[in-house]
Scaffold this motif. Structure first.
Motif, PDB file in Angstrom:
ATOM      1  N   GLN A   6       0.818  -1.211   0.000  1.00  0.00           N
ATOM      2  CA  GLN A   6       0.000   0.000   0.000  1.00  0.00           C
ATOM      3  C   GLN A   6       0.854   1.264   0.000  1.00  0.00           C
ATOM      4  O   GLN A   6       0.515   2.254  -0.646  1.00  0.00           O
ATOM      5  CB  GLN A   6      -0.935   0.001   1.206  1.00  0.00           C
TER       6      GLN A   6
ATOM      7  N   LEU B  67      -8.907 -10.436   1.948  1.00  0.00           N
ATOM      8  CA  LEU B  67      -9.645  -9.418   1.213  1.00  0.00           C
ATOM      9  C   LEU B  67     -10.439 -10.046   0.069  1.00  0.00           C
ATOM     10  O   LEU B  67     -10.175 -11.184  -0.331  1.00  0.00           O
ATOM     11  CB  LEU B  67      -8.667  -8.377   0.679  1.00  0.00           C
TER      12      LEU B  67
ATOM     13  N   GLY C 253     -14.273   4.849  11.001  1.00  0.00           N
ATOM     14  CA  GLY C 253     -14.228   6.178  10.391  1.00  0.00           C
ATOM     15  C   GLY C 253     -15.137   7.179  11.085  1.00  0.00           C
ATOM     16  O   GLY C 253     -15.116   8.362  10.757  1.00  0.00           O
TER      17      GLY C 253
ATOM     18  N   GLY D  73     -13.763   6.680   6.217  1.00  0.00           N
ATOM     19  CA  GLY D  73     -14.087   5.258   6.197  1.00  0.00           C
ATOM     20  C   GLY D  73     -13.193   4.553   5.200  1.00  0.00           C
ATOM     21  O   GLY D  73     -12.255   5.146   4.669  1.00  0.00           O
ATOM     22  N   PRO D  74     -13.471   3.287   4.903  1.00  0.00           N
ATOM     23  CA  PRO D  74     -12.672   2.579   3.906  1.00  0.00           C
ATOM     24  C   PRO D  74     -12.724   3.300   2.555  1.00  0.00           C
ATOM     25  O   PRO D  74     -13.757   3.896   2.188  1.00  0.00           O
ATOM     26  CB  PRO D  74     -13.356   1.208   3.824  1.00  0.00           C
ATOM     27  N   LEU D  75     -11.619   3.246   1.819  1.00  0.00           N
ATOM     28  CA  LEU D  75     -11.534   3.992   0.557  1.00  0.00           C
ATOM     29  C   LEU D  75     -12.654   3.633  -0.425  1.00  0.00           C
ATOM     30  O   LEU D  75     -13.259   4.545  -1.006  1.00  0.00           O
ATOM     31  CB  LEU D  75     -10.161   3.773  -0.085  1.00  0.00           C
TER      32      LEU D  75
ATOM     33  N   VAL E  55      -8.149   9.858   5.283  1.00  0.00           N
ATOM     34  CA  VAL E  55      -7.677   8.485   5.078  1.00  0.00           C
ATOM     35  C   VAL E  55      -6.574   8.225   6.084  1.00  0.00           C
ATOM     36  O   VAL E  55      -5.637   9.016   6.199  1.00  0.00           O
ATOM     37  CB  VAL E  55      -7.125   8.279   3.652  1.00  0.00           C
TER      38      VAL E  55
END
Length: 407
Positions: free
Chosen positions: A54, A232, A283, A371-373, A397
């Motif tokens: 990442q 994932l 988030g 929150g999550p991307l 982020v």
């Protein structure tokens, strides 16, 4: 400070090739740098993000985006990217000399990957891009340090856990107090601090956590979610949260911890614009900080709070969120849960994923996302379809900011 006309033409011609190879370049750059400076991997960079790749993707996206913005100038977007990176760097205590180290090994990797394509003219142009970006960040970081009243990099102070409050089965809030008893510096609603911990293998790892309480001179509050290892959707493995799990399992009342000064540019503006606060999972934490401020000041503007989570049991700060919304004169809330258990859906509590299509958005609304991307990109797409201007959509982020490339 702008890129010279000669370098601009070279960057324009070589950007497609460099952009296509930049992930290969950064994948080579990090091992080279860490081999020469293992202390950076051990004590500064996020090891989990390194393992997943990442960090490489985020650095690649930032460099490519910055270079592209020199060819096709977009001042607001450049300012956003630089501000976001500078605040993150300041929270880590980054100093100017570390840019010299990055430059050395990054350009070694560029030459190794691109070979003969790196002519003296190409090398000079990309060198100019790097130092334009680096000098911009060094200047912004110097301003942040100065505004905080500290020397460059001197952002750390010792805190002690006054209380530990369980928010959900996997999330805990730490109420932190200064060891020296001195008043804590002010911060703006939405900002975060870095927490540095020494792990059992001797490595010092650092992560960022939003400040969730109302600003106070005597205590700071952060919430930490334990993160298990998981697979994932694409089949890749996501490692367990190294620092978050360590804090969740090992930090209790009376324990000391190293915490940075507050930084972050996702901050609540002091105006009368209607607000839309949208979050998912953990988030919610910057939103809790903002809502604490709005409730404490009795802010009269319209506030819509939208939150998505897996279930009410996993919703950290669920009761506090409801209580804060009730305290704000013109606030309303909608919540979505993938699993409601035996609870019934209602007018403001919904089963399924967040759906903003039926939510009223007043003209001039300022939107804050965390929150999550994938969640944030989906929400942003919906907001754009609803004619919300891009400059009214703000986000946070934690971890490498791949929104730079995706946005």
């Amino acid at each position: 400070m702008t890129l010279s006309p000669a370098s601009t033409e070279v960057i324009k011609a070589t950007l497609p090739a460099v952009g296509a190879a930049i992930e290969d370049i950064t994948a080579l750059f990090y091992p080279k740098m860490f081999a020469a400076h293992p202390e950076l991997e051990r004590d500064l960079f996020n090891r989990g993000n390194q393992k997943q790749g990442q960090q490489q993707k985020a650095l690649a996206g930032a460099i490519a985006a910055f270079a592209a913005l020199q060819v096709s100038p977009d001042a607001p977007r450049t300012e956003l990217i630089m501000s976001r990176i500078a605040n993150k760097h300041a929270s880590l205590g980054i100093t100017a000399d570390q840019y010299v180290i990055v430059h050395k090994y990054l350009f070694q990797a560029i030459v190794e990957v691109l070979g003969d394509a790196v002519t003296p003219e190409v090398a000079a142009a990309w060198d100019e891009v790097y130092w334009l970006m680096a000098d911009t960040l060094i200047g912004l970081e110097a301003d942040l340090y100065s505004a905080s009243g500290v020397e460059a990099g001197d952002v750390w102070r010792r805190m002690v856990v006054g209380r530990r409050v369980l928010q959900s089965a996997d999330t805990v809030t730490f109420i932190l107090e200064p060891v020296d008893g001195e008043p804590l510096p002010a911060y703006r609603p939405g900002q975060y601090v870095s927490v540095g911990v020494r792990l059992p293998d001797g490595a010092r790892q650092i992560r960022q956590y939003s400040l969730v309480g109302a600003p106070s001179e005597s205590e700071w509050q952060i919430s930490v979610k334990a993160v298990p290892a998981q697979t994932l959707p694409d089949g890749s493995a996501a490692p367990a949260g190294e620092v978050s799990n360590h804090l969740y399992r090992n930090l209790f009342e009376g324990d000391e911890v190293s915490v940075s000064l507050p930084f972050g540019d996702l901050v609540l503006e002091d105006d009368d614009a209607p607000l839309l606060l949208v979050s998912a999972g953990i988030g919610c934490t910057p939103m809790i900080g903002m809502l604490n401020h709005l409730a404490t000041t009795g802010d009269p503007r319209p506030v819509s709070v939208l939150h998505a989570d897996r279930s009410p049991a996993q919703h950290a700060h669920r009761a506090e969120l409801a209580e804060l919304v009730q305290r704000i004169p013109f606030a309303m809330m909608h919540q979505w849960y993938e699993d409601l258990g035996t609870r019934a859906a209602g007018d403001t509590t919904h089963l399924g994923r967040a759906d903003l299509s039926a939510i009223w958005i007043e003209p001039g609304t300022q939107v804050y996302l965390c929150g999550p991307l994938p969640f944030m990109l989906s929400v942003r797409e919906t907001l754009m379809e609803r004619q919300v201007p891009a400059e009214h959509i703000h986000y946070e982020v934690f971890g490498p900011d791949s929104w730079v490339a995706a946005g």
